[in-house]
Write a protein that holds these residues in place. Structure first.
Motif, PDB file in Angstrom:
ATOM      1  N   THR A  73      -9.644   2.280  -5.460  1.00 62.05           N
ATOM      2  CA  THR A  73      -8.137   1.433  -5.441  1.00 62.05           C
ATOM      3  C   THR A  73      -8.671   0.521  -6.698  1.00 62.05           C
ATOM      4  OG1 THR A  73      -7.803   1.929  -3.176  1.00 62.05           O
ATOM      5  CG2 THR A  73      -6.972  -0.271  -4.161  1.00 62.05           C
TER       6      THR A  73
ATOM      7  N   TRP B 109       0.684  -1.290   0.014  1.00 64.54           N
ATOM      8  CA  TRP B 109       0.039   0.070  -0.063  1.00 64.54           C
ATOM      9  C   TRP B 109       0.762   1.298   0.071  1.00 64.54           C
ATOM     10  CZ3 TRP B 109      -4.948   0.785  -0.946  1.00 64.54           C
ATOM     11  CH2 TRP B 109      -6.062  -0.454  -0.891  1.00 64.54           C
TER      12      TRP B 109
ATOM     13  N   ASP C 103       0.086   3.730  -4.929  1.00 67.33           N
ATOM     14  CA  ASP C 103      -0.320   4.933  -6.116  1.00 67.33           C
ATOM     15  C   ASP C 103       0.520   5.193  -7.254  1.00 67.33           C
ATOM     16  OD1 ASP C 103      -2.208   5.529  -3.834  1.00 67.33           O
ATOM     17  OD2 ASP C 103      -1.905   7.643  -3.840  1.00 67.33           O
TER      18      ASP C 103
ATOM     19  N   THR D 279      -5.093   5.876  -4.742  1.00 66.86           N
ATOM     20  CA  THR D 279      -6.047   4.828  -4.017  1.00 66.86           C
ATOM     21  C   THR D 279      -6.566   5.576  -2.871  1.00 66.86           C
ATOM     22  OG1 THR D 279      -4.184   4.428  -2.487  1.00 66.86           O
ATOM     23  CG2 THR D 279      -4.539   2.940  -4.762  1.00 66.86           C
TER      24      THR D 279
END
Ligand SMILES: Cc1cc2nc3c(=O)[nH]c(=O)nc-3n(C[C@H](O)[C@H](O)[C@H](O)COP(=O)(O)OP(=O)(O)OC[C@H]3O[C@@H](n4cnc5c(N)ncnc54)[C@H](O)[C@@H]3O)c2cc1C
Length: 392
Positions: A150, A69, A73, A80
């Motif tokens: 996402t 995570w 992006d 996201t």
């Protein structure tokens, strides 16, 4: 006519993340989606990205996901909405305080950086919290993201890597053939004719059993309902995701200022309504009233918040609240990723990586033994549902 190496049923976070990972590994992939990306759980979700409160078996996936995570992006070339704002799990009563203390002890032992905070310290992190909060666990590396952005980000990146998405097309059956070696996946039946592929991944969320049924297979899932509220945009005042010890409430503030909050998982008999253009779950009025009362108890300002949207979601809850990430037993070429039990969004990016490796004949970096399909075959071997069956 050439067939893709792999066909995936379902364009939720699981199907889309797996499709991208497979394409990046060089496979040709098609994704078949009955509605649109994030039409079901990946759109209904609270979208917490959480390691705290996870079953130890899921912790490695959750930690790997948080690593992904951090740079997602950039990898997807799209925002996201991911924010690593932490997770506060609250104790509202002395009994809940015991649960939170035990949680912090066990998860710290498992190597997760977590702290036990008294009510005042929790309110320093989230000043809008009620004075009645006794204590809280604090996991600063947890967070949340925008679920639809996402999934769209994964979908677009997968398309750029060559994945073909066919949306608005329902798979009605999985076709297999008997071979000398056993049973082999052949194709998917759809209104546009059969879709053949070398392999198939079922990532169809709460509808996965509808496809497994025809093969004599079944994941023992129940489908409890969760009520979800979304407010209009409000001034920013809440960084972390808020959960509670008994998991009957979760709340976060989106980066656009809207609060999104959910009640607990309730076995109300609510069904998936597939009669309209979009799949829908209709929460009962009593469930909505309960959720408003619970959220107002921990965040008093919520009792006055203007509500913009209300919806329901179903969880695909397995007996041990862990997913099935495995080959379909006895069917060569068929794989399943389902049964996420209300916490499959946060781990989605890591699940995608692991399932891509498994389906493409590799050995996933994270062992998937705890997620075997056949662990439910022996009722004596099935674990009791985890005490913290969270969807936050
Ligand atoms: C209210 C709620 C709150 C939640 N909160 C959190 C949270 O805070 N954190 C967290 O980590 N998780 C959370 N979850 C769980 C998480 O959202 C799900 O585990 C995750 O989104 C599952 O993704 P998926 O891709 O496996 O399934 P889905 O997103 O459900 O995708 C399955 C897709 O398959 C398609 N499909 C099904 N059958 C067929 C067919 N026959 N043919 C073609 N297409 C088909 C569906 O249309 C759907 O788009 C929550 C869930 C709910 C409901």
């Amino acid at each position: 006519m050439t067939h893709p190496d792999v066909v995936i049923v379902g364009a939720g976070i699981t199907g889309c993340a797996t499709a991208l990972a497979m394409a990046d590994a060089g496979a040709s992939v098609e994704v078949i989606e009955g509605y649109r990306p994030a039409a079901m759980a990946s759109g209904w979700t609270l979208a917490g990205v959480r390691q705290s409160g996870r079953d130890p078996a899921e912790l490695a996936l959750a930690r790997a996901a948080v690593e992904i995570w951090q740079t997602l992006d950039a990898r997807l070339g799209a925002p996201t909405g991911y924010r690593q704002g932490g997770n506060l799990r609250l104790a509202r009563t002395e009994a809940e305080a015991g649960i939170i203390r035990a949680l912090v002890t066990s998860q710290s032992k498992a190597g997760l950086a977590m702290e036990l905070l008294d009510g005042q310290a929790a309110r320093q992190i989230a000043p809008a919290l009620s004075e009645g909060i006794l204590l809280a666990s604090w996991c600063p590396s947890d967070g949340h993201a925008d679920p639809v952005a996402t999934v769209e980000g994964f979908r677009r990146a997968a398309e750029r890597s060559g994945v073909r998405f066919r949306t608005g097309l329902k798979v009605t059956a999985v076709t297999t053939v008997k071979t000398r070696a056993g049973t082999q996946f052949v194709s998917l039946a759809t209104a546009e004719g059969p879709i053949a592929a070398g392999r198939c991944l079922l990532a169809a969320g709460v509808q996965t059993n509808a496809l497994l049924d025809g093969l004599g297979l079944r994941i023992p899932i129940t489908l409890p309902m969760v009520s979800v509220f979304q407010t209009v945009p409000l001034p920013m005042c809440l960084g972390p995701v808020i959960g509670v010890a008994n998991a009957d409430l979760a709340v976060r503030q989106q980066i656009d200022g809207r609060f999104r909050f959910t009640g607990g998982a309730e076995h109300t008999g609510a069904q998936l309504d597939l009669s309209g253009e979009e799949p829908a779950v209709h929460p009962q009025a009593a469930s909505l009233a309960r959720t408003v009362s619970l959220v107002s108890g921990v965040l008093p300002m919520m009792s006055q918040a203007p509500i913009a949207r209300i919806w329901g979601g179903l969880l695909d809850l397995t007996p041990d609240a862990l997913p099935v990430l495995d080959r379909a037993p006895g069917i060569d070429g068929l794989f399943v990723a389902a049964g996420f039990s209300g916490h499959g969004f946060g781990i989605g990016p890591a699940v995608g990586q692991a399932m891509a490796t498994l389906v493409l004949d590799g050995v996933p970096d994270i062992p998937l033994d705890a997620f075997a399909f056949e662990r439910f075959a022996d009722p004596g071997g099935t674990k009791v549902p985890a005490a913290l069956t969270l969807h936050g």
